[in-house]
Design a protein around this motif. Structure first.
Motif, mmCIF file in Angstrom:
data_model
loop_
_atom_site.group_PDB
_atom_site.id
_atom_site.type_symbol
_atom_site.label_atom_id
_atom_site.label_comp_id
_atom_site.label_asym_id
_atom_site.label_seq_id
_atom_site.Cartn_x
_atom_site.Cartn_y
_atom_site.Cartn_z
ATOM 1 N N PRO A 306 3.544 -2.839 5.164
ATOM 2 C CA PRO A 306 4.627 -2.579 4.204
ATOM 3 C C PRO A 306 4.117 -2.233 2.811
ATOM 4 C CG PRO A 306 5.125 -4.521 5.532
ATOM 5 C CD PRO A 306 3.714 -4.146 5.845
ATOM 6 N N GLU A 307 3.041 -2.919 2.366
ATOM 7 C CA GLU A 307 2.530 -2.669 1.017
ATOM 8 C C GLU A 307 2.026 -1.233 0.867
ATOM 9 O OE1 GLU A 307 1.921 -7.000 2.082
ATOM 10 O OE2 GLU A 307 1.539 -5.056 3.038
ATOM 11 N N LEU A 308 1.320 -0.738 1.913
ATOM 12 C CA LEU A 308 0.810 0.630 1.844
ATOM 13 C C LEU A 308 1.956 1.639 1.908
ATOM 14 C CD1 LEU A 308 -1.516 2.620 1.778
ATOM 15 C CD2 LEU A 308 -1.710 2.411 4.257
ATOM 16 N N ARG A 315 5.103 7.388 -4.456
ATOM 17 C CA ARG A 315 4.515 8.660 -4.872
ATOM 18 C C ARG A 315 5.427 9.849 -4.538
ATOM 19 N NH1 ARG A 315 -0.752 9.039 -5.806
ATOM 20 N NH2 ARG A 315 -0.872 11.066 -4.772
ATOM 21 N N ARG A 316 6.501 9.588 -3.798
ATOM 22 C CA ARG A 316 7.370 10.676 -3.363
ATOM 23 C C ARG A 316 8.270 11.166 -4.492
ATOM 24 N NH1 ARG A 316 9.851 9.491 2.617
ATOM 25 N NH2 ARG A 316 7.960 9.887 3.810
ATOM 26 N N SER A 317 8.555 12.429 -4.435
ATOM 27 C CA SER A 317 9.542 13.004 -5.350
ATOM 28 C C SER A 317 10.132 14.247 -4.689
ATOM 29 C CB SER A 317 8.905 13.387 -6.694
ATOM 30 O OG SER A 317 7.896 14.365 -6.491
ATOM 31 N N VAL A 318 11.364 14.583 -5.059
ATOM 32 C CA VAL A 318 11.994 15.789 -4.522
ATOM 33 C C VAL A 318 11.276 17.000 -5.101
ATOM 34 C CG1 VAL A 318 14.118 17.126 -4.408
ATOM 35 C CG2 VAL A 318 14.202 14.635 -4.264
ATOM 36 N N LEU A 335 12.655 10.137 4.709
ATOM 37 C CA LEU A 335 11.784 10.333 5.868
ATOM 38 C C LEU A 335 10.776 9.205 5.994
ATOM 39 C CD1 LEU A 335 11.014 14.156 5.569
ATOM 40 C CD2 LEU A 335 12.648 13.040 7.105
ATOM 41 N N GLY A 336 10.339 8.928 7.225
ATOM 42 C CA GLY A 336 9.334 7.895 7.454
ATOM 43 C C GLY A 336 7.986 8.292 6.880
ATOM 44 N N VAL A 337 7.160 7.311 6.640
ATOM 45 C CA VAL A 337 5.827 7.546 6.073
ATOM 46 C C VAL A 337 4.856 7.914 7.192
ATOM 47 C CG1 VAL A 337 3.894 6.501 4.849
ATOM 48 C CG2 VAL A 337 6.241 5.971 4.160
ATOM 49 N N GLY A 338 4.086 8.989 7.009
ATOM 50 C CA GLY A 338 3.111 9.440 7.996
ATOM 51 C C GLY A 338 1.690 9.130 7.573
ATOM 52 N N ILE A 339 0.723 9.428 8.453
ATOM 53 C CA ILE A 339 -0.682 9.110 8.187
ATOM 54 C C ILE A 339 -1.199 9.858 6.961
ATOM 55 C CG2 ILE A 339 -1.447 10.885 9.816
ATOM 56 C CD1 ILE A 339 -3.213 7.561 8.939
ATOM 57 N N TYR A 340 -0.728 11.113 6.766
ATOM 58 C CA TYR A 340 -1.192 11.871 5.595
ATOM 59 C C TYR A 340 -0.780 11.158 4.307
ATOM 60 C CZ TYR A 340 -1.549 15.539 2.083
ATOM 61 O OH TYR A 340 -1.860 16.239 0.956
ATOM 62 N N VAL A 343 -2.873 7.935 3.785
ATOM 63 C CA VAL A 343 -4.231 8.206 3.297
ATOM 64 C C VAL A 343 -4.191 8.649 1.838
ATOM 65 C CG1 VAL A 343 -6.250 9.696 3.561
ATOM 66 C CG2 VAL A 343 -5.146 8.741 5.580
ATOM 67 N N THR A 344 -3.225 9.500 1.494
ATOM 68 C CA THR A 344 -3.092 9.949 0.101
ATOM 69 C C THR A 344 -2.836 8.770 -0.830
ATOM 70 O OG1 THR A 344 -2.196 12.068 0.863
ATOM 71 C CG2 THR A 344 -1.838 11.488 -1.434
ATOM 72 N N ALA A 345 -1.949 7.852 -0.396
ATOM 73 C CA ALA A 345 -1.663 6.667 -1.206
ATOM 74 C C ALA A 345 -2.899 5.785 -1.318
ATOM 75 C CB ALA A 345 -0.507 5.878 -0.593
#
Length: 411
Positions: A306-308, A315-318, A335-340, A343-345
């Motif tokens: 959950p923390e990640l 970090r998301r923005s429209v 949208l759900g969080v993906g591996i990309y 890793v970016t976070a």
């Protein structure tokens, strides 16, 4: 290859001892599926005759499901099989890897299959095609196949990482380190870097007449220290004025202490304060820790938590769309969080770790404490995401300093 369909007693079928697969999960579900189709698998197991028994080439999961269904009646139950007329052990291993792909082999199982095929003499092109390994991975596996400790679980990437080192003992250490191989690789690289640095230091000292010894000489006074986090070019400043009659003692961490005869004083620049020493050590330790974290993140061995995911969502923005003021893209944020994104976070958090919390002397104690808390939070999220490399002495020192800075900011 020619096959003959036969019905044989379930008791006469034997698993293959060369099957690299170790994970046979989902047997109960497979047994239910076989029951639903009349009690026989749609695709019969492929076997090779071995004396009075039939050795499985492809279909051990189906065999295990059948054995579970007919436990206690194996001698009575006849099952259809495809009997290979001729198959040696090498081709059997190729078949094990190339077929029955309904449950994917783990990285460790695939690497074990590659090693066994190479030992059996299967050509590299066939190994690469059957295992879906790259040519580089196969070539490395061929060189290291007989060096993997018996019973050890390794991956092809782990073997490639081990091959970069020249010393056999370093390669063996990586191959024997299990799931922590990336931490072992980072540790070995740090040691090699430290050894190279010490060679350069020893060469410089020999040039000015300073002798390297194992223990501090008796009767000499301290002449300064080259700390492990200091740049090598600072050696010239520390040893300015030193020569014959001066000695140096190095420890395992790359720290070099100097001892000089009484009365010999180097022409020194302004001495560093303890705060400056701590700050330099902190900057170096943060960069080292961040480097190990990047090496771990690059393996992809990341545990969603959950923390990640929260860090990724923050970090998301429209996206900005020219001329699209009327378009509603708020759904993107749901949208759900993906591996990309994970890793970016992670890389963003690792950059905070590398930046540290001990610099910028103009900051107030409260501002420094806030920066230290952000640093600690970033470390905690990265650890929660699966980073579990062994803590070094500098890591422990950093944690202690972080707490000290936080405490000072609350006073």
């Amino acid at each position: 290859m020619d096959f003959v369909k036969e019905s044989v007693a379930l008791a006469d079928i034997r698993p293959s001892g060369t099957n690299p697969r170790k994970n046979f999960e989902g047997i109960d579900e497979l047994a239910e599926a076989i029951r639903a189709t009349g009690g026989e698998p749609v695709n019969p197991p492929v076997v090779v005759r071995d004396g009075n028994v039939y050795r499985i080439i492809d279909g051990e999961r189906r065999y295990r499901a059948l054995s579970k269904m007919y436990r206690g009646h194996e001698a009575e139950v006849m099952v259809p099989v495809l009997v290979a007329c001729d198959m040696d052990a090498a081709n059997e291993m190729v078949a094990m890897l190339a077929t029955d792909d309904k449950l994917r082999l783990s990285d460790e199982e695939r690497a074990a299959g590659v090693q066994q095929m190479l030992i059996l003499g299967v050509d590299e092109q066939t190994v690469s095609r059957a295992s879906r390994a790259t040519r580089e991975q196969v070539k490395v596996a061929k060189k290291l196949a007989r060096r993997v400790p018996e019973g050890a679980q390794v991956t092809l990437d782990q073997m490639v990482a081990a091959m970069q080192f020249e010393r056999d003992e370093d390669r063996d250490s990586v191959l024997a380190s299990g799931n922590l191989w990336y931490s072992e690789v980072t540790s070995i690289k740090s040691r090699i870097k430290r050894e190279k640095r010490m060679e350069e230091v020893a060469e410089y000292l020999a040039g000015i007449g300073v002798q390297m010894v194992d223990e501090a000489p008796i009767g000499l006074e301290s002449g300064g220290t080259l700390y492990s986090w200091m740049a090598p070019d600072e050696l010239r400043n520390i040893t300015e004025g030193y020569g014959e009659g001066c000695f140096a003692v190095a420890d395992e961490d790359g720290e070099v202490r100097f001892y000089v005869p009484e009365g010999i004083k180097a022409i020194k620049k302004e001495e560093l304060s303890q705060e400056q020493i701590d700050r330099r050590r902190g900057d170096s330790a943060c960069k080292d820790l961040a480097g190990r974290m990047v090496a771990w993140a690059a393996t992809g061995d990341i545990t969603p938590c959950p923390e990640l995911d929260d860090a990724a969502l923050d970090r998301r923005s429209v996206p900005y769309l020219p001329g699209g003021e009327d378009a509603d893209f708020e759904w993107i944020l749901q949208l759900g969080v993906g591996i990309y994104e994970r890793v970016t976070a992670l890389l963003a958090l690792i950059s905070k770790v590398e930046r540290g919390f001990m610099g910028m002397s103009w900051l107030s104690p409260k501002e420094r404490a806030e920066r230290a808390r952000e640093w600690d939070d970033a470390v905690n999220v990265i650890v929660a995401s699966g980073f579990n490399a062994p803590m070094t002495e500098d890591d422990e020192w950093l944690k202690g300093r972080c707490m000290d800075v936080c405490d000072a900011g609350e006073k």
